[in-house]
Scaffold this motif. Structure first.
Motif, short mmCIF file in Angstrom:
data_model
loop_
_atom_site.label_atom_id
_atom_site.label_comp_id
_atom_site.label_asym_id
_atom_site.label_seq_id
_atom_site.Cartn_x
_atom_site.Cartn_y
_atom_site.Cartn_z
N ASN A 49 -10.63 5.25 -59.40
CA ASN A 49 -10.85 4.79 -60.77
C ASN A 49 -12.29 4.30 -60.86
O ASN A 49 -12.59 3.12 -60.71
CB ASN A 49 -9.86 3.66 -61.09
N ILE A 50 -13.16 5.26 -61.10
CA ILE A 50 -14.60 4.97 -61.02
C ILE A 50 -15.07 3.99 -62.10
O ILE A 50 -16.05 3.26 -61.92
CB ILE A 50 -15.40 6.29 -61.04
N PHE B 239 -21.35 5.98 -63.54
CA PHE B 239 -19.92 5.88 -63.23
C PHE B 239 -19.10 5.86 -64.52
O PHE B 239 -18.06 6.52 -64.62
CB PHE B 239 -19.63 4.61 -62.42
N LEU B 240 -19.58 5.09 -65.48
CA LEU B 240 -18.86 4.97 -66.75
C LEU B 240 -18.80 6.33 -67.46
O LEU B 240 -17.77 6.72 -68.02
CB LEU B 240 -19.57 3.94 -67.64
N GLY B 241 -19.92 7.04 -67.39
CA GLY B 241 -19.99 8.38 -68.00
C GLY B 241 -18.98 9.30 -67.37
O GLY B 241 -18.24 10.02 -68.06
N LEU C 175 -20.66 13.78 -54.86
CA LEU C 175 -20.38 12.43 -55.35
C LEU C 175 -19.35 12.47 -56.48
O LEU C 175 -18.40 11.68 -56.51
CB LEU C 175 -21.68 11.81 -55.87
N ILE C 176 -19.54 13.43 -57.40
CA ILE C 176 -18.64 13.52 -58.55
C ILE C 176 -17.27 14.04 -58.10
O ILE C 176 -16.23 13.46 -58.41
CB ILE C 176 -19.23 14.45 -59.64
N ALA C 177 -17.30 15.12 -57.30
CA ALA C 177 -16.02 15.75 -56.91
C ALA C 177 -15.27 14.91 -55.87
O ALA C 177 -14.05 14.79 -55.91
CB ALA C 177 -16.29 17.14 -56.35
N GLY C 178 -16.03 14.34 -54.94
CA GLY C 178 -15.37 13.65 -53.83
C GLY C 178 -15.02 12.20 -54.14
O GLY C 178 -14.06 11.65 -53.60
#
Lengths: 87, 496
Positions: free
Chosen positions: B128-129, B165-167, B119-122
């Motif tokens: 622009n999360i 997402f913000l983090g 989720l983080i890498a892909g």
């Protein structure tokens, strides 16, 4: 984690408004009313009962209800004092 | 005390770091927001643990593959293996699932956490999360303020995802800015020394942040901005897996024996996976390269390759351990034993018959029979009362009626114990016999109390406020004790 506690406290704070308190008072009143009715029924039953064992059983029940009602009245008083609502 | 000193030192170091660099500030804030998001997400899902999740768990853990899938799916959805582990432990403690099923869930949860890396890498690093975070937060907070429990739960979950997402966004920005001033990659350590050192670092980071997800996030974002070498990032991922186990062990210290067994299974699994990953690192890297080529991942896309590596070594661990789950459960049950009960089982009645003259035995039998009969009668009365509450008939129509049962149980327990004490004093039974009989009475008393306690939970009124009101009026242990002690048998007090 401490933050979890903080989060749940925040949730509690957000929901414990005046209306919720009033609802709580209303619920306690409803339960007290139910207990009073039950007490009256048991007293009627006691009057007609001759078997000493059964009388003792009913008597024990009445004492429990009395203790619960006393507790309920005290809680109700405390809630009213805190909120300053009219009796 | 040492914990407080450690916290103080950590806070002082953090303050210095935050004062020193604005970029570090952004990275640290990113981690903080991410962690807070995870807490909110957990809080949100807890709203649904009142029924839905339990029903699902009960129906989906009768086979090992089902419990594995349950762990995998729920952890993927909640992005928190710790919450899933806690639920598994609580179900195990309640005897609703077996240790094998519990282990299956933990293994599945370990696989489920690997989706976080994807989720983080892909997703997190490619779009622009931060833009997705804003509407989620707005809707989440609005729902959070609602009184309805489900809406509130959804609100927490949305806010949680928004904060996650913000983090990620803050971390990405922070590391991108960091890139210009400092090159952390130059501190990279090659070879086996680097592997072990960064594994340790990953473990320590997970211990501090209490989340392997957060460690993976830091690793992946650092890797994306070339602040850490690919080789060291792999070690950090292995360390994160180990660290999450230590968190589980700390958590299980206060848990019961089943929780300890499950935590031990977790430790064994992750330790084994880490050792295998370290030993087979070269082969795993080769497999990652091979699979990346087939999946269309660019050779230089190290973040996705790290996610693939994380998945592969966890999958390898599961594949290696699954055939031995039953054996592992048996081993744990043998090694971590349930402490023996402090009270003896009844066994002296027959011996007593041999020790005392026949007439005395008969007298004792009669005396004890009388006490046993009253005990039996009491249990029958409780069962009747519970049945009346369940069907809503008679005068026992509320759980408050059960207070009376508690008092009666206490009174009869006391009376029997007194009778037994009298028998010992009169030397009609031995102390051993009395102990055994007292134990029997104790069992009966506890059966009665458990029945009453369960009935209080099962037959409480469904309406929450009414239930709370009934609970607040129910007598507490001290009040019940007081009423048991009351010798007053006269007329009951008048109504208020």
């Amino acid at each position: 984690m401490k933050t979890k506690k903080l989060l749940s406290k925040m949730a509690d704070f957000l929901s414990s408004d005046r209306r919720a308190q009033q609802e709580h008072v209303g619920s306690i009143k409803a339960v007290l009313k139910k207990l009073k009715k039950k007490e009256r029924d048991l007293r009627d039953k006691l009057e007609g009962e001759r078997d000493p064992e059964k009388r003792a059983e009913i008597d024990a029940k009445l004492r429990v209800i009395y203790a619960q009602r006393t507790k309920g009245v005290a809680i109700l008083k405390g809630l009213r004092n805190n909120s300053g609502a009219p009796g | 005390m040492s914990g407080r000193i450690l916290l103080f030192v950590a806070l002082a170091l953090l303050t210095y770091g935050l004062w020193l660099s604005a970029d570090f500030q952004q990275i640290a804030a990113g981690v903080a927001v991410f962690l807070f998001g995870m807490l909110a997400l957990e809080e949100g899902f807890k709203t649904f643990t009142g029924g839905t999740l339990e029903d699902l768990l009960r129906g989906t853990t009768d086979r090992l593959w089902k419990s594995l899938s349950f762990g995998l799916v729920t952890t993927t959805l909640m992005q928190s293996s710790s919450l899933v582990s806690v639920i598994a432990i609580s179900f195990l403690s309640a005897g609703l699932i077996g240790l094998t099923a519990g282990i299956g869930i933990i293994f599945g949860a370990n696989l489920g956490t690997t989706t976080g890396a994807w989720l983080i890498a892909g997703f997190g690093l490619r779009v622009n999360i931060g833009a997705y975070a804003m509407p989620l937060l707005v809707f989440g907070v609005i729902l959070l303020l609602q009184r309805h429990r489900t809406l509130k739960g959804i609100g927490y979950a949305l806010t949680g995802v928004g904060l996650l997402f913000l983090g990620i966004h803050y971390m990405k920005e922070g590391f991108d800015a960091f890139k210009g001033s400092v090159d952390l990659a130059s501190y990279g350590v090659p070879g086996l020394r680097g592997l072990l050192l960064f594994t340790l670092l990953g473990t320590a980071a997970t211990l501090i942040m209490q989340s392997s997800h957060a460690t993976l996030l830091v690793t992946i974002t650092a890797l994306a901005s070339h602040q850490v070498t690919y080789e060291n990032a792999l070690a950090l991922a292995i360390g994160a897996n180990l660290g999450t186990t230590i968190t589980a062990i700390i958590g299980s210290m206060g848990a019961n024996i089943d929780g300890k067994r499950l935590a031990a299974a977790h430790l064994l699994f992750n330790l084994m996976t880490a050792v295998v990953a370290i030993l087979l690192l070269r082969q795993l890297r080769w497999s990652v390269d091979l699979l990346s080529a087939q999946l269309g991942i660019a050779p230089a896309d190290y973040t996705l390759k790290l996610a693939l590596f994380h998945t592969l070594f966890n999958l390898l661990g599961v594949m290696l351990m699954v055939p031995f789950v039953d054996r592992l459960a048996r081993l744990l049950e043998r090694v971590i034993k349930v402490p023996e009960a402090a009270i003896d089982a009844p066994r002296y009645i027959n011996e007593a018959a041999l020790e005392v003259p026949a007439a005395a035995v008969e007298a004792i039998r009669k005396e004890i029979r009388r006490q046993y009969d009253s005990l039996r009668l009491e249990l029958a009365i409780i069962l009747r009362e519970i049945s009346e509450i369940a069907s809503g008939i008679g005068d026992a129509d509320t759980i408050l009626s059960l207070d009376g049962a508690k008092i009666r149980l206490g009174q009869i327990d006391r009376r029997i114990n007194l009778a037994l004490t009298r028998l010992i004093r009169d030397k009609r039974i031995t102390a051993y016999m009395a102990t055994s009989l007292m134990n029997d009475c104790g069992y009966a008393y506890r059966i009665g109390r458990y029945l009453v306690d369960m009935a209080q939970i099962l037959f409480a009124v469904r309406e929450r406020r009414l239930k709370e009101a009934e609970q607040s009026l129910a007598l507490d242990e001290a009040e019940i004790e007081k009423m048991i002690n009351q010798r007053h048998r006269g007329r009951s007090p008048g109504a208020k």
